[in-house]
Each structure stands twice: as structure tokens, then as C-alpha cells.
Design an enzyme around this catalytic site. Structure first.
Site, PDB file in Angstrom:
ATOM      1  N   GLY A 116      15.414  -0.401   6.783  1.00  0.00           N
ATOM      2  CA  GLY A 116      16.046   0.818   6.259  1.00  0.00           C
ATOM      3  C   GLY A 116      15.291   1.359   5.057  1.00  0.00           C
ATOM      4  O   GLY A 116      14.061   1.261   4.958  1.00  0.00           O
ATOM      5  N   SER A 117      16.036   1.906   4.099  1.00  0.00           N
ATOM      6  CA  SER A 117      15.437   2.676   3.006  1.00  0.00           C
ATOM      7  C   SER A 117      14.596   1.863   2.028  1.00  0.00           C
ATOM      8  O   SER A 117      13.890   2.440   1.204  1.00  0.00           O
ATOM      9  CB  SER A 117      16.537   3.420   2.239  1.00  0.00           C
ATOM     10  OG  SER A 117      17.134   4.393   3.070  1.00  0.00           O
ATOM     11  N   VAL A 118      14.640   0.548   2.098  1.00  0.00           N
ATOM     12  CA  VAL A 118      13.748  -0.261   1.260  1.00  0.00           C
ATOM     13  C   VAL A 118      12.288   0.100   1.558  1.00  0.00           C
ATOM     14  O   VAL A 118      11.430   0.079   0.678  1.00  0.00           O
ATOM     15  CB  VAL A 118      13.989  -1.775   1.490  1.00  0.00           C
ATOM     16  CG1 VAL A 118      12.985  -2.608   0.718  1.00  0.00           C
ATOM     17  CG2 VAL A 118      15.405  -2.161   1.089  1.00  0.00           C
TER      18      VAL A 118
END
Length: 585
Positions: free
Chosen positions: A303-305
Site C-alpha cells: 500500500g501507501s508505504v
């Protein structure tokens, strides 16, 4: 005619005797220690048939924490009783007095014994050093007070350490020049498998006596102690695990009932694993029924990591600075965003985790060079040879850890599809990276862009504690991000926690100051009916601390949870607070 029959009979008899002699020579001279394709040790088997023994130490090397304390075993002072005592008149009253137990309890245990026993069974009565001295000073044959090694039921960092199993065929396939008994243990997962060659047992330590067909003592009541003759073996493996931090983070994982996921803590300066927690937990008695795999080394949807990589690439490639604004009222398809943020720059985009910013930047980067995202994932230490690998004795490239290979795109065709690239830019689509890689990325940024391989073992040691081989800190070969980009990323990741619009203000109250990145990855799975409320996510937070003087990188992931459960911020904060408390004890 008669002479012919006699001659024929003599030849047959001679051949039979020759065959029998050959068979006896095979058994007693040539293959006594390695008989048949199963490599049976006939000497050991013959001894086993006429002896009874109590194993004190099975002889396999063990794992130690970074301070040299055992992780995989405990030592207990115990009382050992041999069954031939039931035939003797021995001073049971004196032993009972020393132990503070009734005489009849000891007599009953001896009467029930079919072989040598530890008094107390699975929960043995623990003796003090003084009790051991008193019992042994009585010099009663068949009564021994000694220190016995027990396998730990609960091994810290159990999936990282791994498990052993018994498989004679695999043992001889691995070590064709070694002759061992049928119960020889070998490593089948984790560090147990990686370091198996150094850990295999040379010989058991045991108490032994000879018995007749009915189990009675064959040569009186003489009990012998057999132990390895070489005081330097077996070897032990000293890990980088800090037992206190490991146990503290396992407690956090259990407090928040993480069903699938875990925590990984790195020492930034040394690039060492301090704690590795993977859930579901491994069952000690049946490890492969579930929980044996180490999710901290498996490639997962981040995801957004992953936006951290896109930001690093865009800044290093000169595509963005803080003056450029992105339309964060829109999502990656140009429609109204679920959470509108207006026109914002790269710094604020990281703080609020704006999807549109990183989808656009990913497309621009791929148009410039369709392998740039892969290259920068390596430059920040997210993928590639991130675990310790090097020359060790006859191994040219010995790997400490078996880490899943990460990827950014599943195929080259995906790089040419703008919609797929946009999804890739926000850490979805086919992006798969390990928690180890994510923690290493945070450590790399905290160090200003320097990349090092992550180690889980610091040395292989002789029994006396001296090093046979040490694993030095090793830089990762290849290009890195610029120090300027690393400095900017440090500021931006701090803004995720302390800026007014950041996604992780909950972490402002942690004992250490934190910089990091949130991630909420869609898995495509549902719990029950396929409705929004049942959709499952991987929830992440990865960062480093203390921000002013980075010492630790930490990643936390809670997998397959709905949007309304499994909050990651309390898990991360409590982990940081636990590390702080241990640092200040």
C-alpha cells in the site's frame, strides 16, 4: 555319479558358506557404521538393544541472543533415578530429606520406572546447587543430581530461529560423509536450516547402563557417563536478537490480538534484527500445522508505504520539488477524491498520503524509464540483496536468511499501461515487498542514504564462547539515493506524525519522536459477503526513531483486517514505548 553329486554338493555348500562369510564381513567389518541405503549404524543399534540411557544433552548446537543467553533451551538441575534401584537397599530416606518430599513418593516413582527417569517427569523438581552437592556426596549408584538441557517450549523469534526435524534420508543426502544415528535432527526452516551444517550433533551426552533381556543390570549397577570428547563442540549460533525487546514486542502483538502480521525491529547503526514477531504464532508441538512461516520475510502488498520510493525517485530525477502542486481533490482516475486535500505539494502529499500525487509521479517516472521504480526500490534498500550474504568457509555466497524476492511489476507489459502504473505508484497492483525490506528502507533513509545488508546472526561460537566466525557489517553494492533526497525524505516522514494534516498524529504522544509512513493496502479479499464493510486490508506503519538521533527502524503490519478494525497506530506506539522503557531501565 556319486562323486559328482558329492562334488556338486560341496561346491554349493562352499558358495553358501562364502556368501554367509561375506555377509558377516559386510555387517561386522565393512558397513558397521553405514549399513544399507538407509545408512544404519549397526554398532549404535546393537548397543541400543542392550542398554538403557537417559539423554542429558542431544548434542545439537544452540541459538543465543545478542548477550549470549540461550534462546532455544533452558538448563535445569534435576534428580535422575535408575530402575535397578527397586532391586537394591538404598538410603531413600536421606534423599527424601534433602528434597523435602515423602520417601514413598520416590519409591513409587522408582517402582513404576521402566528406564532411567527424571524425578518429577515433565515438570521436574528443580534442585538447588546445595541440594545437588548433598545428593551426589551420598555416592548412591543409580542416583544422580545433574544439570540437564531442555528444549524451550516457547522460543523467542520462533519463526526466525526455525525448527528441526528427524529425517535420516535427508540427513545423509546433506552430509554423505557423516555417520549418525537414525534420530539425528536437522534444520528444516529458518536459521536452523541455514546454519544446520554448524549445528549438527557430534555426539549425545547421556547416562547409560547395560541391561539383560528382562531389563535388569547386566554388569552390576555400573552407570557410565558418555559425553563428546571435544570441549569446543557443538558450535552455537549467536543471533542479533535482543531477548527483552523480542518478548516486549511479542506481548504487544498478543495484546492487540494480531492474527496475521507482525513486527520487525532493526538496529539502524549495526543493521541488525533486534526483534522479529510473526503471527500466527508457531505451535511448538506441531509447528507446521500453522504459523511456521515467517511473514516478516515474505513479500506482501505494501500500500501507501511504497509512496516513499516514488517520492525518492521523483526528487532524485528532478521531476518534483516543493513548489510543484498536485490536484489532490481528485483521485488517480481524475474523479472526486474520497478525502479532498486541494492543491498541495510533495511534502504535504506524503503527510496526507495523497494517491493522485504518487500515481502521477509514477507515470512520469515510467515514461522517462520504465525500470526507474525498480531501480529506486533497490536504491533505498527495499528490494534486492538486503539480507546478509557473503563468503563463509567453503560457501562463496552464504545467505543468513531466506527472504522472498520482492517485485514492483509482475511483467514488462504492465509498465506500458498507465492505469496499472498509477496503481503501482500507490503500492497496489502487483507490488510485493517484505516487512524486512520496508524496515531496511526506513533505516537507509535515517542513515542519509547509506545501504547495509541486514543480519540476524553476529557469530558462530565454540562452546567456550570464543568466535569461530564473525559476520561483519556489509554495505549493499550499487547506487543509492542522494544525501539531499534522504534529508528531504526524513523531513517529510516526520511530517506524517507531527504536521497538522498528517495521517499519524496518534504517534505524537509516543515516548520517542517518530518519522514514518502509513499504508492501507487493499488485498482483494473479503470476510464473508463481498460488500465494502467486509473488505480486507493490510494495515502498515513503518518508521524510525528517535527522529533527532535515529537508533531503531520498526515496521508493523496487521493483515487481513477490515477498515474498522486492527488499528496500526496503537500497535506501533506501544512497541516504541516498550523499547523506550527497556532503554531507560
Amino acid at each position: 555319479m556319486k562323486q559328482k553329486r558329492i562334488r556338486l554338493f560341496s561346491i554349493v555348500l562352499l558358495l553358501a558358506l562364502s556368501g554367509l562369510s561375506g555377509r558377516l564381513m559386510q555387517l561386522q567389518l565393512f558397513q558397521t557404521e553405514s549399513y544399507s541405503k538407509h545408512k544404519i549404524n549397526l554398532l549404535e543399534e546393537s548397543v541400543a538393544q542392550r542398554t538403557q540411557a537417559l539423554v542429558i544433552d542431544e548434542g545439537r548446537g544452540e541459538f543465543l541472543d545478542r548477550n549470549g543467553e540461550p534462546l532455544t533451551y533452558t538448563e535445569k538441575n534435576v534428580l535422575v533415578l535408575f530402575p535397578f534401584l527397586k532391586q537394591l537397599d538404598w538410603p531413600v530416606d536421606k534423599v527424601a530429606e534433602i528434597l523435602h518430599v515423602p520417601q514413598e513418593t520416590i519409591r513409587t516413582k522408582v517402582e513404576e520406572a521402566k528406564g532411567p527417569i527424571v524425578f518429577g517427569g515433565k515438570e521436574p523438581l528443580r534442585l538447588s546447587e546445595e541440594q545437588m552437592k548433598e545428593i551426589n556426596s551420598l555416592e548412591i549408584q543409580g542416583v544422580f543430581a545433574l544439570t540437564k538441557k531442555y528444549k524451550s517450549d516457547e522460543v523467542p523469534a520462533s519463526q526466525l530461529i526455525g525448527v528441526t526435524g528427524e529425517n535420516t534420508d535427508v540427513f545423509h543426502e546433506r552430509y554423505p560423509d557423516k555417520v549418525k544415528g537414525a534420530n539425528q535432527k536437522i534444520g528444516v526452516s529458518g536459521l536452523q536450516e541455514s546454519f544446520d551444517e554448524w549445528l549438527v550433533a557430534e555426539e549425545e551426552a547421556k547416562l547409560i547402563y547395560h541391561v539383560d533381556a528382562r531389563g535388569g543390570p547386566l554388569f552390576g549397577v555400573d552407570v557410565k557417563y558418555l559425553a563428546p570428547a571435544n570441549p569446543f563442540y557443538p558450535l552455537n549460533v549467536k543471533t542479533t536478537i535482543d531477548r527483552r525487546m523480542q518478548e516486549a514486542l511479542e506481548e504487544v502483538a498478543d495484546t492487540y490480538n494480531i492474527q496475521k502480521g507482525g513486527l520487525l525491529l532493526l538496529d539502524i547503526e549495526k543493521s541488525e534484527i533486534l526483534a522479529s514477531v510473526s503471527r500466527p504464532a508457531m505451535k511448538s508441538r506441531d509447528p507446521f500445522s500453522g504459523g511456521a512461516g515467517n511473514l516478516m520475510l515474505k513479500a506482501l502488498i505494501p500500500g501507501s508505504v511504497f509512496k516513499t520510493v516514488v517520492a525518492a525517485a521523483a526528487m532524485d530525477e528532478g521531476l518534483v520539488d516543493e513548489r510543484r502542486l498536485f490536484p489532490c481533490d481528485e483521485d488517480i482516475r481524475g474523479e472526486a477524491a474520497e478525502k479532498p486535500h486541494g492543491n498541495i505539494n510533495i511534502k504535504t502529499s506524503i503527510a496526507v498520503s495523497c494517491n493522485r500525487t504518487f500515481a502521477d509521479l509514477a507515470k512520469e517516472l515510467t515514461e522517462k524509464d520504465d525500470h526507474l521504480l525498480d531501480e529506486y526500490a533497490e536504491k533505498v534498500g527495499l528490494i534486492g540483496d538486503i539480507a546478509w550474504k557473503g563468503n563463509v568457509f567453503h560457501y562463496e555466497s552464504f545467505p543468513q536468511l531466506q527472504v522472498s524476492e520482492g517485485r514492483i511489476f509482475a511483467s514488462d507489459g504492465d509498465r506500458a499501461e498507465p492505469k496499472l502504473v498509477a496503481q503501482t505508484g500507490i503500492g497496489q497492483q502487483e507490488v510485493r515487498v517484505t516487512p524486512l525490506g520496508i524496515a531496511n528502507m526506513m533505516a537507509t533513509i535515517a542513515r542519509g542514504g547509506e545501504k547495509f545488508q541486514v543480519s540476524a546472526v553476529s557469530s558462530v561460537q565454540y562452546q567456550n564462547g570464543t568466535n569461530m566466525f564473525s559476520f561483519p557489517r556489509q554495505k549493499v553494492e550499487g547506487e543509492t539515493i542522494t544525501p539531499f533526497t534522504a534529508m528531504k525524505l526524513q523531513q517529510y516522514l516526520r511530517g506524517v506524525v507531527n504536521s497538522p494534516e498528517g495521517t499519524a498524529p496518534y504517534l505524537q504522544n509516543a515516548a520517542y519522536t517518530i518519522a514514518g509512513k502509513t499504508g492501507t493496502a487493499q488485498t482483494g479479499n473479503y470476510r464473508g459477503e463481498r460488500v465494502k464493510a467486509n473488505e480486507l486490508y493490510n494495515k502498515w506503519f513503518a518508521g524510525y526513531f528517535p527522529f533527532e538521533d535515529p537508533k531503531y527502524a520498526l515496521v508493523a503490519v496487521n493483515m487481513d483486517v477490515t477498515i474498522g478494525e486492527g488499528g496500526i497506530y496503537p500497535i506501533f506506539k506501544d512497541s516504541v514505548d516498550a523499547v523506550y522503557r527497556l532503554d531507560h531501565e
